[in-house]
Design an enzyme around this catalytic site. Structure first.
Site, PDB file in Angstrom:
ATOM      1  N   SER A   7       0.840  -1.199   0.000  1.00  0.00           N
ATOM      2  CA  SER A   7       0.000   0.000   0.000  1.00  0.00           C
ATOM      3  C   SER A   7       0.871   1.244   0.000  1.00  0.00           C
ATOM      4  O   SER A   7       1.633   1.480   0.944  1.00  0.00           O
ATOM      5  CB  SER A   7      -0.915   0.012   1.229  1.00  0.00           C
ATOM      6  OG  SER A   7      -1.559   1.262   1.344  1.00  0.00           O
ATOM      7  N   HIS A  31      -1.238  -1.091  -4.356  1.00  0.00           N
ATOM      8  CA  HIS A  31      -2.482  -0.801  -3.654  1.00  0.00           C
ATOM      9  C   HIS A  31      -2.553   0.689  -3.337  1.00  0.00           C
ATOM     10  O   HIS A  31      -1.639   1.244  -2.718  1.00  0.00           O
ATOM     11  CB  HIS A  31      -2.565  -1.621  -2.366  1.00  0.00           C
ATOM     12  CG  HIS A  31      -3.908  -1.570  -1.704  1.00  0.00           C
ATOM     13  ND1 HIS A  31      -4.958  -2.353  -2.115  1.00  0.00           N
ATOM     14  CD2 HIS A  31      -4.363  -0.822  -0.670  1.00  0.00           C
ATOM     15  CE1 HIS A  31      -6.009  -2.108  -1.353  1.00  0.00           C
ATOM     16  NE2 HIS A  31      -5.679  -1.170  -0.480  1.00  0.00           N
ATOM     17  N   ASP A  33      -4.838   3.529  -1.536  1.00  0.00           N
ATOM     18  CA  ASP A  33      -5.938   3.829  -0.610  1.00  0.00           C
ATOM     19  C   ASP A  33      -6.391   5.269  -0.801  1.00  0.00           C
ATOM     20  O   ASP A  33      -5.632   6.207  -0.557  1.00  0.00           O
ATOM     21  CB  ASP A  33      -5.492   3.625   0.835  1.00  0.00           C
ATOM     22  CG  ASP A  33      -5.321   2.163   1.186  1.00  0.00           C
ATOM     23  OD1 ASP A  33      -6.257   1.387   0.934  1.00  0.00           O
ATOM     24  OD2 ASP A  33      -4.259   1.795   1.721  1.00  0.00           O
ATOM     25  N   MET A  35      -8.878   8.079   0.523  1.00  0.00           N
ATOM     26  CA  MET A  35      -9.701   8.457   1.678  1.00  0.00           C
ATOM     27  C   MET A  35     -10.240   9.870   1.478  1.00  0.00           C
ATOM     28  O   MET A  35      -9.525  10.746   0.988  1.00  0.00           O
ATOM     29  CB  MET A  35      -8.866   8.410   2.956  1.00  0.00           C
ATOM     30  CG  MET A  35      -8.186   7.099   3.223  1.00  0.00           C
ATOM     31  SD  MET A  35      -7.262   7.175   4.786  1.00  0.00           S
ATOM     32  CE  MET A  35      -6.405   5.603   4.731  1.00  0.00           C
ATOM     33  N   HIS A  64      -8.527   1.342  -3.783  1.00  0.00           N
ATOM     34  CA  HIS A  64      -9.475   1.046  -2.705  1.00  0.00           C
ATOM     35  C   HIS A  64     -10.123   2.359  -2.288  1.00  0.00           C
ATOM     36  O   HIS A  64      -9.490   3.217  -1.683  1.00  0.00           O
ATOM     37  CB  HIS A  64      -8.709   0.395  -1.546  1.00  0.00           C
ATOM     38  CG  HIS A  64      -9.493   0.267  -0.281  1.00  0.00           C
ATOM     39  ND1 HIS A  64      -8.886   0.061   0.942  1.00  0.00           N
ATOM     40  CD2 HIS A  64     -10.818   0.305  -0.023  1.00  0.00           C
ATOM     41  CE1 HIS A  64      -9.794  -0.013   1.879  1.00  0.00           C
ATOM     42  NE2 HIS A  64     -10.984   0.133   1.323  1.00  0.00           N
ATOM     43  N   MET A  66     -12.201   4.463  -0.070  1.00  0.00           N
ATOM     44  CA  MET A  66     -12.790   4.651   1.256  1.00  0.00           C
ATOM     45  C   MET A  66     -13.504   5.992   1.253  1.00  0.00           C
ATOM     46  O   MET A  66     -13.104   6.945   1.919  1.00  0.00           O
ATOM     47  CB  MET A  66     -11.702   4.614   2.332  1.00  0.00           C
ATOM     48  CG  MET A  66     -11.060   3.269   2.505  1.00  0.00           C
ATOM     49  SD  MET A  66      -9.766   3.279   3.762  1.00  0.00           S
ATOM     50  CE  MET A  66      -8.323   3.181   2.703  1.00  0.00           C
ATOM     51  N   MET A 139     -11.389  -5.976   5.378  1.00  0.00           N
ATOM     52  CA  MET A 139     -10.511  -5.193   6.230  1.00  0.00           C
ATOM     53  C   MET A 139     -10.244  -5.964   7.522  1.00  0.00           C
ATOM     54  O   MET A 139     -11.172  -6.462   8.161  1.00  0.00           O
ATOM     55  CB  MET A 139     -11.143  -3.842   6.545  1.00  0.00           C
ATOM     56  CG  MET A 139     -11.313  -2.927   5.348  1.00  0.00           C
ATOM     57  SD  MET A 139      -9.752  -2.518   4.531  1.00  0.00           S
ATOM     58  CE  MET A 139      -8.862  -1.680   5.846  1.00  0.00           C
ATOM     59  N   GLY A 147      -2.346   2.563  13.099  1.00  0.00           N
ATOM     60  CA  GLY A 147      -1.856   2.004  14.358  1.00  0.00           C
ATOM     61  C   GLY A 147      -2.721   0.942  14.993  1.00  0.00           C
ATOM     62  O   GLY A 147      -2.598   0.681  16.196  1.00  0.00           O
ATOM     63  N   ASP A 177      -6.516  -6.536   4.243  1.00  0.00           N
ATOM     64  CA  ASP A 177      -5.752  -5.303   4.432  1.00  0.00           C
ATOM     65  C   ASP A 177      -5.835  -4.875   5.890  1.00  0.00           C
ATOM     66  O   ASP A 177      -6.927  -4.708   6.424  1.00  0.00           O
ATOM     67  CB  ASP A 177      -6.335  -4.206   3.532  1.00  0.00           C
ATOM     68  CG  ASP A 177      -5.573  -2.895   3.607  1.00  0.00           C
ATOM     69  OD1 ASP A 177      -4.578  -2.811   4.342  1.00  0.00           O
ATOM     70  OD2 ASP A 177      -5.979  -1.944   2.914  1.00  0.00           O
ATOM     71  N   GLY A 178      -4.649  -4.707   6.507  1.00  0.00           N
ATOM     72  CA  GLY A 178      -4.597  -4.192   7.871  1.00  0.00           C
ATOM     73  C   GLY A 178      -3.841  -5.119   8.798  1.00  0.00           C
ATOM     74  O   GLY A 178      -4.311  -6.209   9.112  1.00  0.00           O
ATOM     75  N   GLY A 199       1.387  -2.242   4.190  1.00  0.00           N
ATOM     76  CA  GLY A 199       1.949  -0.915   4.015  1.00  0.00           C
ATOM     77  C   GLY A 199       3.280  -0.762   4.711  1.00  0.00           C
ATOM     78  O   GLY A 199       4.345  -0.985   4.125  1.00  0.00           O
ATOM     79  N   SER A 200       3.224  -0.408   5.984  1.00  0.00           N
ATOM     80  CA  SER A 200       4.463  -0.162   6.730  1.00  0.00           C
ATOM     81  C   SER A 200       5.316  -1.416   6.846  1.00  0.00           C
ATOM     82  O   SER A 200       6.542  -1.327   6.907  1.00  0.00           O
ATOM     83  CB  SER A 200       4.143   0.393   8.123  1.00  0.00           C
ATOM     84  OG  SER A 200       3.302  -0.491   8.838  1.00  0.00           O
TER      85      SER A 200
END
Length: 220
Positions: A7, A31, A33, A35, A64, A66, A139, A147, A177-178, A199-200
């Protein structure tokens, strides 16, 4: 097949081209995102970033959404270069719109349509639309909040969705995802996940290529 979809929300925006090339070389899907600050509390990026990514992307771009009213924007994201476009079922239903019509539009534009739900939405609410989607994104944290820890109930949700797809003979891709990492990638794949969004875990790693390989169940 296990696909890895980093992501770019966690990428280095001062050196975005470098991170896209990382995905091009080692991963499978980019990916993105999106928002809007309404459906979720944060704002990310829109068409200019998607267009810039598409110019150098050699892997499919998975957008994606959102956002509220995704039906207003799907055509522009496909035009911007998206190969896959997904939106939140709960966002569309809250506005009284028809998810099936939006899915049909995405497919008619030449992209792969997908549906997304947050962890508090019953998986069974996806079932009426499974014959219209190419993939479903479950999700494993709540969309738009950073976080968060991976929600363990995700495994059972994946198994429920995979069982329904198999019962109906559908070739459905399941994306999660997540909180996805090397540590839970194998268990997610065993439950029935095809696409792992991270992602991270990828972009903040000392050795992103090794992390991607580890998420595939391989060693560098």
């Amino acid at each position: 097949m296990r696909y890895i979809a980093p992501s770019i929300l966690s990428a280095d925006f001062l050196h975005l081209e470098k991170d896209i090339e990382l995905v091009n070389e080692y991963a499978d899907i980019i990916h993105v995102d999106v928002m809007d600050g309404s459906f979720v509390p944060n704002i990310s990026f829109g068409f200019p970033v998607a267009e810039a990514v598409a110019r150098i992307a050699r892997k499919p771009m998975d957008v994606h959404l959102m956002i509220v009213h995704p039906e207003k924007y799907v055509a522009r994201f496909v035009k911007a270069g998206a190969s896959m476009v997904s939106f939140h079922l709960e966002a569309v239903e809250a506005e009284g719109n028809d998810p099936a019509a939006i899915l049909d539009e995405i497919r008619s534009l030449g992209a792969r349509p997908g549906l997304v739900i947050n962890p508090d939405i019953e998986v069974s609410r996806l079932f009426p639309y499974l014959d219209k989607v190419d993939y479903v994104l479950l999700m494993s944290v709540f969309a738009g909040f950073g976080g968060q820890k991976f929600i363990e109930e995700t495994y059972e949700r994946v198994r429920t969705l995979r069982a329904e797809a198999e019962r109906r003979g559908l070739d459905l891709l399941i994306e999660v995802d997540g909180g996805v990492s090397v540590q839970n990638a194998d268990a997610l794949a065993e439950a029935g996940v095809n696409i792992l969004v991270a992602g991270s875990a990828v972009f903040k790693a000392v050795d992103p290529a090794s992390v991607i390989a580890g998420m595939r169940g391989q060693s560098m």
